[in-house]
Each structure stands twice: as C-alpha cells, then as structure tokens.
Write an enzyme that holds these catalytic residues in place. Sequence first.
Site, short mmCIF file in Angstrom:
data_model
loop_
_atom_site.label_atom_id
_atom_site.label_comp_id
_atom_site.label_asym_id
_atom_site.label_seq_id
_atom_site.Cartn_x
_atom_site.Cartn_y
_atom_site.Cartn_z
N ARG A 73 0.86 -1.19 0.00
CA ARG A 73 0.00 0.00 0.00
C ARG A 73 0.90 1.24 0.00
O ARG A 73 1.07 1.91 1.01
CB ARG A 73 -0.98 -0.03 1.17
CG ARG A 73 -2.24 -0.82 0.80
CD ARG A 73 -3.28 -0.88 1.89
NE ARG A 73 -4.59 -1.26 1.33
CZ ARG A 73 -5.63 -1.57 2.08
NH1 ARG A 73 -5.57 -1.54 3.39
NH2 ARG A 73 -6.77 -1.90 1.52
N GLN A 106 -0.80 2.91 -5.68
CA GLN A 106 -2.17 3.32 -5.35
C GLN A 106 -3.17 3.08 -6.49
O GLN A 106 -4.28 2.61 -6.25
CB GLN A 106 -2.16 4.80 -4.98
CG GLN A 106 -3.03 5.12 -3.79
CD GLN A 106 -2.73 6.49 -3.23
OE1 GLN A 106 -2.23 7.36 -3.93
NE2 GLN A 106 -3.05 6.68 -1.99
N ASP A 117 -4.34 -0.55 -6.61
CA ASP A 117 -4.73 -1.14 -5.34
C ASP A 117 -6.18 -1.66 -5.35
O ASP A 117 -7.12 -0.94 -5.06
CB ASP A 117 -4.53 -0.10 -4.22
CG ASP A 117 -4.72 -0.68 -2.84
OD1 ASP A 117 -5.16 -1.84 -2.74
OD2 ASP A 117 -4.44 0.03 -1.87
N SER A 120 -8.20 -1.41 -2.00
CA SER A 120 -8.81 -0.11 -1.73
C SER A 120 -10.07 0.09 -2.58
O SER A 120 -11.12 0.45 -2.06
CB SER A 120 -7.84 1.04 -1.99
OG SER A 120 -6.82 1.01 -1.04
N TYR A 175 -0.74 -1.58 8.41
CA TYR A 175 -1.59 -2.70 8.85
C TYR A 175 -1.26 -3.08 10.29
O TYR A 175 -0.10 -3.03 10.70
CB TYR A 175 -1.37 -3.94 7.99
CG TYR A 175 -1.82 -3.79 6.57
CD1 TYR A 175 -3.16 -3.97 6.23
CD2 TYR A 175 -0.92 -3.49 5.55
CE1 TYR A 175 -3.59 -3.84 4.92
CE2 TYR A 175 -1.34 -3.35 4.23
CZ TYR A 175 -2.67 -3.53 3.94
OH TYR A 175 -3.09 -3.41 2.64
#
Length: 366
Positions: free
Chosen positions: A121, A126, A129, A132, A227
């Site tokens: 991440r 991005q 991803d 997400s 995380y």
Amino acid sequence: MKFGVLSEIGHRERRVSIVPSVAAKLISAGHTVHIEQGCGLRAGFDDEMYRVHGAVVLARTEVVAQSECLLRVAVPDAEEINELRAGQTLVSYIYPKRHADVLQALASRDVNVFAMDALPRTTRAQTMDVLSSQNNLAGYKAVVIGAAELGRIFPLMMTAAGTVPPAKVLIYGAGVAGLQAIATARRLGAQVEVTDVRPETKEQVESLGAKFISVEGLDQVNVQGGYVATIGEDVLARQKAAVEKSLLNADLIICTALVTGGKAPTLITADQVSRMKRGAVIIDMAAEAGGNCELTKADERTEHGGVLVLGPTDLASSAAQNASELYAKNILAFLTHAARPDGFAFDMADEITSATLVVHNGQVRS
Ligand code: NAD
C-alpha cells in the site's frame, strides 16, 4: 501480449476483470484481448460491447489456449487451475496467506501468478490497489444492506405523531471499508461511533462526523506498513470494555477489523450479542477471515436473541458494475507497470513485482 479474460464460473462472483473501455486501452497499447463469451454479462457488459473495441470473443477453452496471461477476479478453484498450462501467467485475487494449497497447485502446473491483493500500500501502487477500490464499495454496500435489514430508519425524523431518533451505528475498524461505511451511514443520517486500534484513525473518523471511542495504550499496537501486525490481549480487553456501552446501545454494527494475513480478531462475543438491543443487526465484513463476531458464519444469516448476524463475503461483487470498472482500471495500471509487449519483465528489484509475484518458475515465493 495476449490477454485472456475468463468468466468466474462456479463462484458467486458477478465481477469481470476487464471492462470494455479498459479492453480498448490494452488493445490500443498493442496487446490482444480475448474475452470468454458472456463473461461480462453479470456486471452489465455484453460481448458486443467488447467486440466494438476490437476484443476477440471466444469460447472458454480457446481463451485459455490462445492467451499468454489470464486475468480474473476470484481465487481459482482446483478445476480452474487444471485448465491452465505451463508458462502462462495468472493475475487475480489470491490471498496467498490463506491459500497455501492454491499456490502449491498453481506452482505444480508451472503457472506464474501475480496476486493483486498482495500489492504494497504505497503511493506508487495506489492506482493498482484492488483492495482499496473494492473494499471501498464493499463498505458502502455493508451499510446499505444493514439499513435494509434494520426495522428502523437512519435519520432523525420529526413528525406530527412524534420524533423518531436517529439510528445508532457502531463500526469496528476504520480502514478503507470502515471509513466508507462511516461516510455512508452519516449520509443516511445515523449517529456513528467507531473503534480502531491505530491511533491515527481518530482524526479521519472525526473528520467524517463520527465519534471515535478512545482506548488507553494504543501506542503498544504493532503496526507495519499501515496494517495491524499483532495486538496484545490486554489492549483487546481494554478495547472491549471501552466499546461495551456503545455496543449494547447500537442498532447496526459493521465489522471490518483485520490484522495482517491471519484470522480476524474476535471482538464481539456471543454473550455480548445476547445483551444487545433486540432487532439490532451485525454485518460482519470480516466473515471470510473468521469474523469479528463469535457468531458469524460466512454467507449465512444467524439469529441470536433477536439480533441478526450476517457474514456476506460478496459485497464488492454485489456492486459488480462499478466494482468491475474500478478493478479493471487497477489491472490496467498494474499491467502498464509490469508487462512489456513481449511478456512480463519479472523484475524482482521492483517492489511491486516482488510483492505480488507469489508463484514463479514452478516455485511458491515466500
Ligand atoms: P483495512 O486493512 O484497510 O482496515 C482494517 C482496519 O481494522 C484497520 O484500520 C485496522 O487498524 C483495524 N483493526 C485491526 N484490529 C482492530 C481491532 N481490534 N479493533 C478495531 N479495529 C481494528 O481493511 P479494509 O480494506 O477496510 O477491509 C476491511 C475488511 O473487510 C477486511 O476483513 C476485508 O477482507 C473485508 N472485506 C469484505 C468484503 C465482503 O464482501 N465481506 C469485501 C471487501 C472487504
């Protein structure tokens, strides 16, 4: 390269990995796109919509036979793995930490595998991803489903017959899914409270108009790369005590709490559910990883003392059209990064390749 898009037969999956507009972009970049007949139908895209952009619509066996790289959404089952041939590359959701058997089966067929769910991440990754993009939609859907199941409305309503107070929503976890769940519940007029064990989420939660439930000692939680890696029993016990009152008053609970790779933490016990408001609803998004509620069963409805516990695992798939569009754009960004016209670069010095390439040259990469 020759890409193949397969339908997700045998799965409760409605998404498709490539939508027509993204097929067009791959084709204009010099690639060939094979589409399995009917694979986009459940997401709202028929074969003709692909054909007009130059994609070739074929029977499944031909897509597999003629493609160098297969693109899909759901983790393949044993039958689907047996269709693949040596040297092919698969790009898909894999959840490698939960599916050692799948990785081994793919390695034994000498298929190279990129797990889209294993992307770092980072800012660079991005646009690729999938977690997400998909979990965002899933967070929205969880609230909408919860609202439909609940025997009451969300907003404060003043009527001649009396005032209806707003519904109380409690959300466990303020990651991608949780933040979207907060925004959705707030838009519908609910009062929202949130618990997370990463202290930095407090500001994000409050900026969405929800109340953050504070817990002492969160600085001891082991967070790696955004995380939660491990969390002590003492922190969980303090969290349980801090959240208890909100839990017992809540109408709708959305569970999204996740720790890296492993089983989801159990945050709501059967005893607590027994003491919750009658008619309350729990939507446990962590069902596939074992659930945040002790009573959750994946893809089942469980009733316990008047409380309904749902563990849907297909929330993103239930928004198949938007989910496919976003997933396909993520895949396009990934392929633009990792694929050359003549094949994948397999550049292990590249952190995106290194993180996502879970099977290579017949070996499972740890
Ligand atoms: P994420 O990693 O961005 O967020 C998880 C959040 O849980 C993090 O903010 C983390 O700090 C928090 N957390 C960890 N331990 C906690 C605890 N003890 N108490 C409270 N919060 C805690 O993940 P995400 O992208 O938001 O996804 C959330 C969950 O939804 C995952 O389990 C994912 O697999 C699941 N999901 C389910 C569906 C479905 O169809 N059911 C669809 C998409 C995602």
